[in-house]
Motif scaffolding. Structure first.
Motif, PDB file in Angstrom:
ATOM      1  N   PRO A  30     -11.677  -5.675  -0.253  1.00 36.12           N
ATOM      2  CA  PRO A  30     -11.749  -4.490  -0.980  1.00 36.12           C
ATOM      3  C   PRO A  30     -13.098  -3.721  -0.876  1.00 36.12           C
ATOM      4  N   PRO A  31     -14.165  -4.294  -0.778  1.00 37.45           N
ATOM      5  CA  PRO A  31     -15.495  -3.589  -0.827  1.00 37.45           C
ATOM      6  C   PRO A  31     -15.520  -2.727   0.433  1.00 37.45           C
ATOM      7  N   GLU A  32     -14.950  -3.438   1.569  1.00 33.20           N
ATOM      8  CA  GLU A  32     -14.735  -2.634   2.899  1.00 33.20           C
ATOM      9  C   GLU A  32     -13.912  -1.509   3.080  1.00 33.20           C
ATOM     10  N   PHE A  33     -13.031  -1.640   2.242  1.00 29.27           N
ATOM     11  CA  PHE A  33     -11.842  -0.706   2.368  1.00 29.27           C
ATOM     12  C   PHE A  33     -12.242   0.341   1.415  1.00 29.27           C
ATOM     13  N   SER A  34     -12.836   0.172   0.427  1.00 28.04           N
ATOM     14  CA  SER A  34     -13.380   1.140  -0.586  1.00 28.04           C
ATOM     15  C   SER A  34     -14.791   1.950   0.123  1.00 28.04           C
ATOM     16  N   MET A  35     -15.436   1.261   1.014  1.00 30.91           N
ATOM     17  CA  MET A  35     -16.432   1.979   1.707  1.00 30.91           C
ATOM     18  C   MET A  35     -16.008   3.025   2.821  1.00 30.91           C
ATOM     19  N   GLN A  36     -14.966   2.570   3.545  1.00 30.27           N
ATOM     20  CA  GLN A  36     -14.299   3.027   4.531  1.00 30.27           C
ATOM     21  C   GLN A  36     -13.464   4.316   3.938  1.00 30.27           C
ATOM     22  N   LEU A  37     -12.711   4.182   2.878  1.00 30.39           N
ATOM     23  CA  LEU A  37     -12.285   5.385   2.030  1.00 30.39           C
ATOM     24  C   LEU A  37     -13.327   6.277   1.842  1.00 30.39           C
ATOM     25  N   THR A  38     -14.489   5.893   1.137  1.00 30.23           N
ATOM     26  CA  THR A  38     -15.575   6.836   0.729  1.00 30.23           C
ATOM     27  C   THR A  38     -16.201   7.773   2.029  1.00 30.23           C
ATOM     28  N   GLN A  39     -16.206   6.911   2.980  1.00 29.21           N
ATOM     29  CA  GLN A  39     -16.822   7.595   4.264  1.00 29.21           C
ATOM     30  C   GLN A  39     -15.749   8.872   4.761  1.00 29.21           C
ATOM     31  N   ALA A  40     -14.734   8.523   4.842  1.00 32.56           N
ATOM     32  CA  ALA A  40     -13.587   9.296   5.527  1.00 32.56           C
ATOM     33  C   ALA A  40     -13.564  10.612   4.386  1.00 32.56           C
ATOM     34  N   LEU A  41     -13.638  10.332   3.368  1.00 29.72           N
ATOM     35  CA  LEU A  41     -13.662  11.509   2.297  1.00 29.72           C
ATOM     36  C   LEU A  41     -15.039  12.327   2.399  1.00 29.72           C
ATOM     37  N   MET A  42     -16.075  11.585   2.649  1.00 26.39           N
ATOM     38  CA  MET A  42     -17.313  12.496   2.830  1.00 26.39           C
ATOM     39  C   MET A  42     -17.331  13.199   4.130  1.00 26.39           C
ATOM     40  N   LEU A  43     -16.719  12.840   5.027  1.00 26.06           N
ATOM     41  CA  LEU A  43     -16.589  13.434   6.334  1.00 26.06           C
ATOM     42  C   LEU A  43     -15.373  14.312   6.566  1.00 26.06           C
ATOM     43  N   LYS A  44     -14.712  14.318   5.161  1.00 21.63           N
ATOM     44  CA  LYS A  44     -13.388  15.527   5.370  1.00 21.63           C
ATOM     45  C   LYS A  44     -12.512  15.080   6.296  1.00 21.63           C
ATOM     46  N   ARG A  45     -12.445  13.687   6.486  1.00 19.35           N
ATOM     47  CA  ARG A  45     -11.453  13.186   7.299  1.00 19.35           C
ATOM     48  C   ARG A  45     -10.103  12.819   6.585  1.00 19.35           C
ATOM     49  N   PHE A  46      -9.369  13.959   6.083  1.00 20.22           N
ATOM     50  CA  PHE A  46      -8.478  13.667   4.893  1.00 20.22           C
ATOM     51  C   PHE A  46      -7.233  12.958   5.495  1.00 20.22           C
ATOM     52  N   HIS A  47      -6.895  13.048   6.767  1.00 18.97           N
ATOM     53  CA  HIS A  47      -5.601  12.512   7.358  1.00 18.97           C
ATOM     54  C   HIS A  47      -5.886  10.934   7.472  1.00 18.97           C
ATOM     55  N   GLU A  48      -7.311  10.500   8.028  1.00 15.64           N
ATOM     56  CA  GLU A  48      -7.421   9.120   8.073  1.00 15.64           C
ATOM     57  C   GLU A  48      -7.485   8.498   6.746  1.00 15.64           C
ATOM     58  N   ALA A  49      -8.157   9.358   5.695  1.00 16.77           N
ATOM     59  CA  ALA A  49      -8.106   8.685   4.276  1.00 16.77           C
ATOM     60  C   ALA A  49      -6.940   8.471   3.803  1.00 16.77           C
ATOM     61  N   TRP A  50      -5.674   9.285   4.154  1.00 11.52           N
ATOM     62  CA  TRP A  50      -4.591   9.442   3.725  1.00 11.52           C
ATOM     63  C   TRP A  50      -3.670   7.874   4.200  1.00 11.52           C
ATOM     64  N   ASP A  51      -3.950   7.733   5.744  1.00  5.28           N
ATOM     65  CA  ASP A  51      -3.587   6.560   6.307  1.00  5.28           C
ATOM     66  C   ASP A  51      -4.182   5.150   5.487  1.00  5.28           C
ATOM     67  N   LEU A  52      -5.469   5.450   5.159  1.00  7.98           N
ATOM     68  CA  LEU A  52      -6.050   4.212   4.751  1.00  7.98           C
ATOM     69  C   LEU A  52      -5.271   3.941   3.177  1.00  7.98           C
ATOM     70  N   CYS A  53      -5.198   4.937   2.579  1.00  6.85           N
ATOM     71  CA  CYS A  53      -4.610   4.796   1.196  1.00  6.85           C
ATOM     72  C   CYS A  53      -3.160   4.205   1.340  1.00  6.85           C
ATOM     73  N   LYS A  54      -2.624   4.878   2.388  1.00 11.66           N
ATOM     74  CA  LYS A  54      -1.134   4.193   2.484  1.00 11.66           C
ATOM     75  C   LYS A  54      -1.275   2.952   3.041  1.00 11.66           C
ATOM     76  N   SER A  55      -1.996   2.547   3.810  1.00 11.91           N
ATOM     77  CA  SER A  55      -1.837   0.846   3.968  1.00 11.91           C
ATOM     78  C   SER A  55      -2.276   0.026   2.991  1.00 11.91           C
ATOM     79  N   ALA A  56      -3.370   0.431   2.164  1.00  4.83           N
ATOM     80  CA  ALA A  56      -3.768  -0.453   1.282  1.00  4.83           C
ATOM     81  C   ALA A  56      -4.348   0.068   0.088  1.00  4.83           C
TER      82      ALA A  56
END
Length: 1366
Positions: free
Chosen positions: A647-673
């Motif tokens: 969970p901490p790694e997932f939260s960090m990855q999601l935060t990074q994707a959002l800060m970099l405006k990688r919304f489609h990658e963030a969508w895939d992250l949320c969809k997976s877990a």
């Protein structure tokens, strides 16, 4: 490592070489052998010059800057100097008479020290040419020495002494050693608290066995370090890091020790890297690496991990072994001499020179080689051999430039490699150069020179910037495909369009700009000013073109933009240790801004050249490139990670994707877990970046339909400020939302928002500014707010301000009037406020104002308002407080509060008005007082009992019970207690007053097991066994119940036996059954009981066979007694019971019942004058004459007479003949004797009996025949005539369900009215003719006897007559 050169000279063969690298820059190396010369080579192994000496070189050293080489030779008093800057040599007469043995340059000043073989010292100042001779410094040859950073000189001599002198040669201290000193160094010991960074510690190898450490200020207390013998002699040692020493030993060992007082003498990392021997150890502080040589190999170690070897170089052709190692100060080159007289140079670290343009890279892979690659596009790397060792490299789409000083060489990248174009010389030393497809821009001496790379008229196309020197000097520049950017020391950032060399934009910064880094498109650039602050400059953003970069490190040396998507706005800033990732958020509700995403640690000596989709391509010191995955882009590796992220790694990855405006990658992250919170964060970030469409998809996917509907309502908003305001409001940043609304084309939205948020002060200000017609409505709402917080003055003012006096807004004005009324009362104007509240149509207002007045202790006025508002309870309570009983009496019918009724009841009771008090108490639901008044004052127990039954409680029950007991009515008291479910109290009262029978009758079947048990024990103790047995039976104590029943007296015998039988049935216990049977049979008291009880017992036990036998026995007893009707009654009742139990009925019982019923029918037909029917019945009885032992003669006599009357002459003759037998003759009644005798003498014929069909097979049978000759079935008989049944004339008694001929039964009922079988009254209309008698034919009874049975019956009659005679 890469070998750069190998130096070998015939004159050096077989000798140990003496060599020194040029300090600081390391461009030259001076080498001396056995010959009388010193040869100087450049860093590539090319001989530069040679110094001829009068004798063999015995010592040499470079000055602190590496400009001058000083050499001393044998058999010479001169000191030879060579100036590397001008390539000139000179000599100095030392003035010393003895042979020189050592020369050392100072670390900080232009002076050197010379020691002699006799222990004398000379200090020479190169700048002033001053000489300071010091005689007798030591008594023997000076062999080693070292200068400190504080200009102290330490010298060691063969006289086993160590001296420390100042720069003037004065001796500060002298220490005697236990052996010959070797290898002296100054350094700083490691301590917990260091007062100053001065080199206060002197270390010296003594006798190659001991390492001594002295404090300059306290030489007497030195530290002596000894080592294990197996290590061998100390070859060399070096200080490094924070007070650490690396020591090399002759047997191949290296040992790392710390000089900290707590760790001193402790070996930290001993290692046996060389098997047989070790010759030398060297350390490069710039590389943080160590080198050791021995066993014909060199081993390179990282000083942070000494246990591991990073490189190993073997010298298989060196037969005599290796000698000495030496590193350049910058660590780029490592030299090693061998014992056969050769010198090898290795490249350990290249200058990190490289450049990039787009995805193309150019970097230095060797001192004279530049490699061009484009790994992203899959191009084959191109290696370009250059003529010089460059100090800068520049690359463009089609060209590469290298250069040093004022010159630059250009190469064209062609299909199969490269092509050298030209060299170009600038007017000054080139600091940096940039290329694009056509132009090259060189920075030198504060100017930028732009020119074409290829073309015949290059000089005509040349342009220098700035045009005016007054604009300041240029400190940095950068070139994109279309633009040239440069920054000046005055803070100007200028953009030049290279197509027409025209300045298109200029930005003035507050301080000088020392670096610029444009993005690939040239529309944005990062600048670093002289204060080491970073800014993002975007000329197209007119409102705020310059944005400061957050948390910008002052050590940043460069910036790289992401080349994956040029418009994404991702870039990194790097220094020598870390890479910082930034992201430009250009379109947000807050406007453009830059955020720091995170940092990634760089390995040692890596320079980033290219950023592409989260990966850095870095140049290393070895001349290669390496890929570094940015930690801020770890979400890109999420899809390839097969394991589930924590969970901490997932939260960090999601935060990074959002800060970099990688919304489609963030969508895939949320969809997976992703959790609901993760989806919400993604949606919030989409709103922040004003991506409404994607936000709708996110919230739809997370099933947040409220947000979906809200966003769909604003989805089509064209005005970006208005849309941003809506989104800021959704994100709850209301101040930002207001600013955005006000700058949009719909500023009223700000007012609506503030009203929705209840921000009335802001809403009122906005209304005055934007919509004055809304002021009354906002004022009213603001007044409500003031009222809630208790500011009644402002509330009254705003209520008055809220009045519109417009009929259109009547409801609004009424609300304001209500507020004015409330505020008037609160502010003390009670009369005005109360009057306005009474006039107001709202009853709620009257209630509120009444509450306000009540809180102010104005009870009369408050009661009046409550009454006007129809809040009668409140009004009544206040009238009570005012003691206004008349008003209270008028309101009482409308009052529902029990408390008020209670107070009124107490008042009425005190006045003696008990009926009114009782009614009031009842209205107040104070039942205790109601009952008390009814019983004590009104003597009305009926109503008291009713109330207690409706609202039972122990206290109320006791009150009523006490009332009955005072009247000595115990039965009523017990009955009342039972009705109220207080059985224990009722039992105790019944026991005390001897009324247990009353209690038992009252409780009936409604009691509990415990109640029945208590009653049973009570009766048992009083010898009332019948009652005790009953209640023991009810509570399930069957054994005790049976015991009590069997103890009952004769008066209760019948009921007791019946109860005992029922008890046994319920108990189903074999022992109890046997006990009762013994009692009934008289086994216990020799008094057999009536057999009917035994029959009842067998019936309840479902022992039907025994019950039937018992029934037959009972019937025979009646029969023997001559009670044939009683026998019929017994058999019939027992028959019906067996049939009700669906038990099998024995043939004997059915036959006996048929016989006794035929007897009954014979009497009935005779009395009715139906002689034929009576005769046939008597003939049937004569066949069973033994069943009537006491009436054989009367029955046969009657049969003879009835047969004669009905014309059955033959039957009369035969029966008369039987009577004439001697055993019966004398018993014939005298009045019939002669007639019987007459019949016995005259035989005749019977009338032919009518034949009717068998109901089974249809065979014709005589009417009175009960057995079919054909089917052998027993045919059912008619209970009215005794004949067999006919299918077409079938009916049944409605009570006993025995069959009867419908026609005959109807005639019988008309005169008799009862059933001849069950003796129950039956009406003709109750009979129903049964058309389908198939279900009734099963009732088969024995038929009359056949002829054979007739003779058997006659024999029985004869036998019975003889028995009677006897």
């Amino acid at each position: 490592m890469k070998k750069v050169f190998t130096l070998a000279d015939k004159a050096w063969a077989g000798s140990n070489l003496l060599y020194k690298w040029q300090k600081t820059v390391g461009n030259f190396i001076a080498v001396a052998g056995q010959d009388n010369s010193v040869k100087i080579f450049d860093r590539h192994g090319q001989k530069w010059t040679e110094l001829n000496l009068p004798g063999r070189c015995v010592g040499m050293d470079w000055d602190k800057d590496g400009d001058i080489l000083a050499v001393i030779a044998a058999r010479s008093r001169s000191i030879f100097l060579w100036d590397a800057r001008v390539n000139k040599s000179s000599r100095i007469n030392s003035g010393m008479r003895d042979q020189m043995s050592l020369i050392l340059w100072s670390k900080t000043s232009p002076m050197f020290a010379v020691g002699t073989v006799k222990g004398n010292l000379l200090i020479y100042n190169q700048q002033t040419s001053g000489k300071i001779p010091v005689l007798g410094k030591h008594t023997q040859k000076i062999t080693c020495g070292c200068w400190s950073a504080q200009n102290l000189l330490a010298l060691g001599s063969e006289d086993n002494t160590l001296s420390i002198s100042n720069h003037k040669g004065d001796t500060i201290t002298r220490t005697t050693l236990c052996g010959e000193p070797n290898d002296i160094n100054f350094s700083v010991m490691k301590t917990d608290e260091r007062s100053s960074p001065a080199e206060s510690t002197v270390s010296v190898s003594v006798g190659k066995k001991i390492l001594m450490l002295f404090n300059v200020n306290d030489p007497e207390n030195g530290v002596e370090l000894t080592f294990q013998r197996r290590y061998g002699n100390i070859v060399s040692y070096h200080w490094y890091g924070d007070g650490n020493i690396l020591v090399g030993f002759s047997n191949g060992y290296t040992v790392n020790i710390s000089t900290h007082l707590r760790e001193i003498g402790k070996e930290l990392y001993p290692a046996h890297n060389h098997k047989d021997s070790l010759n030398s150890v060297a350390i490069s502080s710039s590389l943080n690496m160590a080198a050791s040589c021995g066993d014909n190999s060199i081993m390179i170690h990282d000083l942070s991990e000494l246990k591991d070897n990073t490189h190993v170089v073997r010298f298989d052709d060196e037969t005599k072994g290796l000698d000495h190692l030496s590193w350049t100060d910058d660590g780029q080159l490592l030299a090693i001499s061998t014992q056969k007289g050769t010198l090898h140079g290795f490249l350990t670290m290249l200058p990190i020179l490289g450049d990039s343009f787009g995805t193309r890279l150019a970097y230095l892979t060797s001192p004279l080689e530049v490699t061009v690659s484009n790994q992203v596009e899959g191009e084959t790397p191109v290696a370009i051999e250059v003529d010089i060792e460059p100090t800068f490299i520049a690359v463009g789409p089609y060209h590469v430039a290298v250069g040093m000083n004022k010159r630059a060489w250009f190469y064209a990248l062609v299909e199969n490699g490269f092509k050298k174009l030209k060299d170009f010389e600038c007017l000054g030393t080139i600091a940096s150069m940039c290329l694009n497809s056509n132009y090259a821009a060189a920075l030198f001496e504060g100017k930028v020179q732009l020119h074409l790379i290829e073309g015949h008229e290059v000089k005509k196309q040349m342009k220098s910037f700035p045009d005016d020197d007054r604009n300041g000097q240029i400190l940095c520049h950068a070139l994109t495909a279309d633009y040239l950017y440069y920054g000046t020391d005055s803070g100007n950032v200028v953009c030049v369009l290279v197509e027409d060399l025209r300045t298109v934009s200029s930005y003035s910064h507050s301080v000088g700009v020392r670096k610029v880094f444009p993005d690939p498109a040239g529309t944005r650039l990062v600048i670093i000013d002289e204060k080491n602050n970073g800014f993002l400059l975007s000329p197209k953003n007119f409102k705020d073109p310059c944005i400061e970069l957050p948390n910008f490190s002052p050590t940043i040396t460069g910036v790289l933009w992401d080349n994956w998507h040029a418009d994404r706005g991702e870039f990194v800033a790097y220094d020598k240790d870390k890479v910082y990732t930034y992201s430009l958020h250009e379109t947000t509700i807050y406007g453009p801004r830059v955020v720091l995403v995170g940092s990634t640690t760089l390995l040692f000596s890596q320079k980033p050249l290219l950023m592409y989709n989260g990966a850095l391509t870095c140049q290393t010191a070895s001349g290669k490139t390496s890929e570094v995955a940015l930690s801020t882009h770890s979400f890109l590796r999420h899809s390839t990670n097969t394991s589930t992220d924590l969970p901490p790694e997932f939260s960090m990855q999601l935060t990074q994707a959002l800060m970099l405006k990688r919304f489609h990658e963030a969508w895939d992250l949320c969809k997976s877990a992703g959790s609901d919170a993760d989806w919400a964060e993604l949606g919030k970030t989409c709103l922040l970046h004003m991506d409404v469409d994607l936000a709708i998809q996110v919230y739809h996917n997370s099933e947040n339909m409220d947000m979906v509907l809200s966003l769909q309502a604003i989805q089509g908003t064209v005005d970006m400020n208005l849309l941003a305001g809506h989104l800021a409001r959704v994100l709850e940043d209301y101040n930002q939302a207001q600013n955005l609304y006000l700058s949009s084309n719909c500023p009223v939205a700000a007012l609506e928002m503030r009203r929705d948020l209840l921000h009335w002060e802001s809403a009122l200000m906005l209304a005055e500014r934007l919509a004055k017609d809304q002021i009354p409505f906002v004022s009213k709402e603001y007044a409500v707010h003031f009222e809630l917080i208790g500011d009644y003055v402002n509330a009254l003012a705003h209520y008055k301000r809220g009045m519109t006096r417009n009929k259109k807004f009547q409801e609004h004005d009424e609300a304001c009037q209500a507020g004015i009324a409330r505020m008037s009362i609160r502010m003390g104007d009670i009369k005005k406020g109360a009057a306005q509240a009474i006039r107001h149509p709202s009853s709620v207002l009257k209630k509120v104002c009444g509450a306000i007045l009540e809180s102010m202790n104005k009870f009369a006025e408050a009661a009046q308002l409550y009454e006007k508002g129809q809040y009668y309870d409140k009004a009544a309570s206040l009238y009570i407080r005012c003691e206004n009983w008349s008003k209270l009496g008028d309101l009482l019918p409308q009052v529902s509060s029990p408390k008020i009724h209670l107070q009124y009841a107490k008042a009425k009771e005190a006045d003696g008005k008990y009926e009114d008090a009782a009614r009031a108490y009842e209205s107040a639901k104070d039942w205790d007082n109601v009952i008390r008044v009814l019983l004590v004052h009104l003597n009305n127990p009926e109503d008291a009992v009713r109330i207690v039954m409706e609202t039972p409680s122990i206290d109320r029950v006791k009150m009523v019970t006490g009332f009955f007991l005072r009247l000595n009515d115990e039965s009523s008291a017990i009955h009342f207690l039972v009705l109220c479910k207080y059985n224990d109290e009722a039992f105790q009262l019944a026991a005390q007053r001897g009324k247990m029978e009353v209690y038992a009758d009252i409780i009936g079947s409604e009691g509990t097991q415990e109640d029945y048990q208590n009653i049973a024990f009570y009766f048992e103790g009083g010898w009332k066994h019948l009652q005790a047995g009953k209640f023991f039976q009810k509570c399930g104590l069957y054994s005790r119940a049976l015991t009590n029943f069997l103890k009952c007296s004769n008066t209760d015998d019948n009921l007791a036996v019946e109860m005992a039988i029922e008890t046994v049935r319920q108990a189903k216990d074999s022992s109890m059954t046997n006990q009762l049977i013994d009692y009934l049979m008289g086994e216990s008291d020799d008094k057999p009981k009536d057999a009917k009880y035994l029959f009842r017992l067998y019936m309840v036990l479902q022992r039907h066979k025994e019950a039937a036998r018992t029934a037959i026995i009972i019937a025979r007893e009646e029969q023997c007694a001559g009670h044939y009707c009683n026998a019929h009654k017994v058999l019939f009742s027992m028959y019906m019971e067996l049939r009700a139990q669906k038990a099998k009925i024995p043939m004997d019982m059915t036959t006996n019942l048929m016989i006794y019923h035929s007897y009954k029918l014979a009497k009935l037909h005779r009395d009715r004058g139906e002689h034929l029917k009576a005769g046939h019945m008597l003939i049937r009885l004569s066949n069973y004459i033994n069943r009537f032992p006491k009436h054989v003669v009367p029955i046969l006599t009657g049969a003879v007479i009835e047969c004669h009357r009905s014309g059955l002459r033959d039957s009369a003759y035969r029966l008369a003949a039987v009577l004439m037998r001697p055993e019966y003759r004398d018993e014939i009644d005298k009045k019939y004797r002669r007639t019987i005798e007459w019949f016995a003498r005259r035989p005749g014929k019977d009338l032919e009996e009518e034949k009717t069909p068998c109901p089974f097979c249809g065979c014709k049978l005589p009417q009175n025949e009960l057995q079919c000759y054909s089917c052998k079935n027993n045919v059912p008989y008619c209970i009215a005539t005794g004949r067999h049944m006919l299918k077409e004339d079938w009916s049944e008694c409605p009570h006993c369900e025995f069959p009867a001929l419908y026609s005959e039964f109807t005639l019988l009922l008309k005169t008799e009215g009862v059933c001849p079988m069950c003796s129950e009254t039956v009406r003709v209309k109750q009979l129903k003719k049964i058309s389908d008698c198939s279900q009734c034919v099963h009732m088969k009874l024995p038929s009359s006897l056949t002829n054979r049975e007739m003779h058997t019956g006659i024999k029985e009659m004869t036998k019975a007559g003889m028995e009677n005679k006897k």
